[in-house]
Write a protein that holds these residues in place. Structure first.
Motif, PDB file in Angstrom:
ATOM      1  N   GLN A  14       0.837  -1.203   0.000  1.00  0.00           N
ATOM      2  CA  GLN A  14       0.000   0.000   0.000  1.00  0.00           C
ATOM      3  C   GLN A  14       0.874   1.256   0.000  1.00  0.00           C
ATOM      4  N   GLY A  37      -7.041   8.180   7.175  1.00  0.00           N
ATOM      5  CA  GLY A  37      -6.387   7.258   6.240  1.00  0.00           C
ATOM      6  C   GLY A  37      -5.731   7.940   5.054  1.00  0.00           C
ATOM      7  N   SER A  38      -5.748   9.278   5.025  1.00  0.00           N
ATOM      8  CA  SER A  38      -5.182   9.958   3.855  1.00  0.00           C
ATOM      9  C   SER A  38      -3.659  10.094   3.910  1.00  0.00           C
ATOM     10  N   GLY A  39      -3.057   9.740   5.054  1.00  0.00           N
ATOM     11  CA  GLY A  39      -1.595   9.751   5.146  1.00  0.00           C
ATOM     12  C   GLY A  39      -1.023  10.894   5.965  1.00  0.00           C
ATOM     13  N   LYS A  40      -1.876  11.637   6.664  1.00  0.00           N
ATOM     14  CA  LYS A  40      -1.420  12.825   7.399  1.00  0.00           C
ATOM     15  C   LYS A  40      -0.413  12.470   8.498  1.00  0.00           C
ATOM     16  N   THR A  41      -0.788  11.508   9.330  1.00  0.00           N
ATOM     17  CA  THR A  41       0.095  11.121  10.434  1.00  0.00           C
ATOM     18  C   THR A  41       1.389  10.516   9.908  1.00  0.00           C
ATOM     19  N   THR A  42       1.271   9.709   8.879  1.00  0.00           N
ATOM     20  CA  THR A  42       2.477   9.093   8.307  1.00  0.00           C
ATOM     21  C   THR A  42       3.424  10.179   7.792  1.00  0.00           C
TER      22      THR A  42
HETATM   23  P1  ADP Z   1      -4.293   9.693   8.603  1.00  0.00           P
HETATM   24  O1  ADP Z   1      -3.342  10.265   9.607  1.00  0.00           O
HETATM   25  O2  ADP Z   1      -4.604  10.627   7.484  1.00  0.00           O
HETATM   26  O3  ADP Z   1      -5.542   9.133   9.225  1.00  0.00           O
HETATM   27  P2  ADP Z   1      -2.354   7.581   8.396  1.00  0.00           P
HETATM   28  O4  ADP Z   1      -1.086   8.216   7.993  1.00  0.00           O
HETATM   29  O5  ADP Z   1      -2.522   7.232   9.843  1.00  0.00           O
HETATM   30  O6  ADP Z   1      -3.577   8.453   7.893  1.00  0.00           O
HETATM   31  O7  ADP Z   1      -2.567   6.239   7.572  1.00  0.00           O
HETATM   32  C1  ADP Z   1      -2.522   6.197   6.171  1.00  0.00           C
HETATM   33  C2  ADP Z   1      -2.652   4.756   5.722  1.00  0.00           C
HETATM   34  O8  ADP Z   1      -1.494   4.029   6.106  1.00  0.00           O
HETATM   35  C3  ADP Z   1      -3.847   4.028   6.325  1.00  0.00           C
HETATM   36  O9  ADP Z   1      -4.399   3.192   5.343  1.00  0.00           O
HETATM   37  C4  ADP Z   1      -3.219   3.207   7.427  1.00  0.00           C
HETATM   38  O10 ADP Z   1      -3.959   2.040   7.654  1.00  0.00           O
HETATM   39  C5  ADP Z   1      -1.852   2.883   6.857  1.00  0.00           C
HETATM   40  N1  ADP Z   1      -0.847   2.723   7.926  1.00  0.00           N
HETATM   41  C6  ADP Z   1      -0.457   3.670   8.796  1.00  0.00           C
HETATM   42  N2  ADP Z   1       0.512   3.201   9.615  1.00  0.00           N
HETATM   43  C7  ADP Z   1       0.730   1.907   9.250  1.00  0.00           C
HETATM   44  C8  ADP Z   1       1.608   0.886   9.705  1.00  0.00           C
HETATM   45  N3  ADP Z   1       2.484   1.092  10.707  1.00  0.00           N
HETATM   46  N4  ADP Z   1       1.565  -0.307   9.073  1.00  0.00           N
HETATM   47  C9  ADP Z   1       0.711  -0.520   8.038  1.00  0.00           C
HETATM   48  N5  ADP Z   1      -0.148   0.392   7.561  1.00  0.00           N
HETATM   49  C10 ADP Z   1      -0.131   1.605   8.142  1.00  0.00           C
END
Ligand code: ADP
Length: 243
Positions: A14, A37-42
Motif C-alpha cells: 500500500q 487514512g489519507s496519510g497525514k500522520t504518516t
Molecule cells: P491519517 O493520519 O490521514 O488518518 P495515516 O497516515 O494514519 O492516515 O494512515 C494512512 C494509511 O497508512 C492508512 O491506510 C493506514 O492504515 C496505513 N498505515 C499507517 N501506519 C501503518 C503501519 N504502521 N503499518 C501498516 N499500515 C499503516
C-alpha cells in the motif's frame, strides 16, 4: 526553511504517501487536514523519521537528508531539529511531569541536570503547569498530560514542532485548554505543523492549510482560500462533511 520533496512511503504493497512536496516557512503554522487514512500522520512521522520514507528529500534550513540512503548521523540530526507532540501524549508513566520534560534535555541534549531542570520548569510554567511539577501522569487530566507533552517538545527548542492530532484523545471539555496553549506558542513564532480535525482552530491559528487525500496534497493555501473558496471538489466535499 522546511522543504519536503517527493516523499514516498509504502506499507507493504500500500503506497500511503505519493510524492508529497511541502514547503514550510520559518515561524509558519501549517495545518494538515484530510480524511482518515489519507496519510497525514504518516507524513508527519516521516519528517522526524519515526517512519522511514521510501524516497524523497527532507531539508531543514541548509541540512538535507536523502531518504533513500540516510546515514545514522543524518537521522540523529533530523531528530535534533524536530519535536513531536503525540496523540496519546507518550509520557513516561513512572516519571513526574518535571522528569518527563527533563528527560530529553538530559539524554538527547546532554545538558547538566540543573540547567535541564531550570528549562523544564520554565516550559511547564508556560503551559500553566507550574504547580504540577511533581505530579505523575496518572495524577493529571488528559489535557494536563498533553500540556506536559507540549512543554517537553518546547523545551528541546526544536526548529519545528510536529503535532499529531494533539486533541483527538481528549474529552471534549479538555480540548480548549490544549488548543489555547498551542495558540499561545504559535504567537511566539515557533514553526509548527499540526495534523488536526479541529477546523475552527485550523482556520484561526494556521497561516497555511494543506488538504490531503489518498496520499497526495490535493490543495493548499491560506485558511481563507481553503475554507472559503476551495478549488478542488474533494476539498469541498470534505469540508461539507466535517463542518
Ligand atoms: P491519517 O493520519 O490521514 O488518518 P495515516 O497516515 O494514519 O492516515 O494512515 C494512512 C494509511 O497508512 C492508512 O491506510 C493506514 O492504515 C496505513 N498505515 C499507517 N501506519 C501503518 C503501519 N504502521 N503499518 C501498516 N499500515 C499503516
Amino acid at each position: 526553511m522546511i522543504k519536503l520533496t517527493q516523499i514516498n512511503k509504502s506499507f507493504g504493497r500500500q503506497q500511503v504517501l505519493k510524492g508529497i512536496d511541502l514547503t514550510v516557512k520559518k515561524g509558519e503554522v501549517v495545518a494538515i487536514l484530510g480524511p482518515s487514512g489519507s496519510g497525514k500522520t504518516t507524513l508527519l512521522r516521516c519528517i522526524n523519521y519515526l517512519e522511514r520514507p521510501g524516497s524523497g528529500e527532507i531539508s531543514i534550513d541548509d541540512f538535507t537528508v536523502n531518504c533513500r540512503n540516510p546515514s545514522k548521523a543524518d537521522i540523529h540530526k533530523l531528530r535534533q531539529k524536530t519535536a513531536m507532540v503525540f496523540q496519546q501524549y507518550n509520557l513516561f508513566r513512572h516519571k513526574t511531569a518535571l522528569e518527563n520534560v527533563m528527560e530529553g534535555l538530559l539524554i538527547v541534549k546532554k545538558l547538566p541536570k540543573e540547567e535541564a531542570r531550570r528549562i523544564s520548569v520554565e516550559h511547564l510554567e508556560k503551559v500553566g503547569l507550574g504547580n504540577k511539577l511533581d505530579a505523575y501522569p496518572s495524577q493529571l487530566s488528559g489535557g494536563q498530560q498533553q500540556r506536559v507533552g507540549i512543554a517537553r517538545a518546547l523545551a528541546l527548542n526544536p526548529d519545528v514542532i510536529l503535532f499529531d492530532e494533539p486533541t483527538s484523545a481528549l474529552d471534549p471539555e479538555l480540548v480548549g485548554e490544549v488548543l489555547a496553549v498551542i495558540r499561545k506558542i504559535a504567537k511566539e513564532g515557533i514553526t509548527m505543523i499540526i495534523v488536526t480535525h479541529e477546523m475552527g482552530f485550523a482556520q484561526d491559528v494556521a497561516n497555511h492549510v494543506v488538504f490531503m487525500d489518498g496520499g497526495v496534497v490535493v490543495e493548499e493555501g491560506s485558511p481563507q482560500d481553503i475554507f472559503s473558496s476551495p478549488k478542488e471538489e474533494r476539498t469541498r466535499q470534505f469540508l461539507k462533511r466535517i463542518t
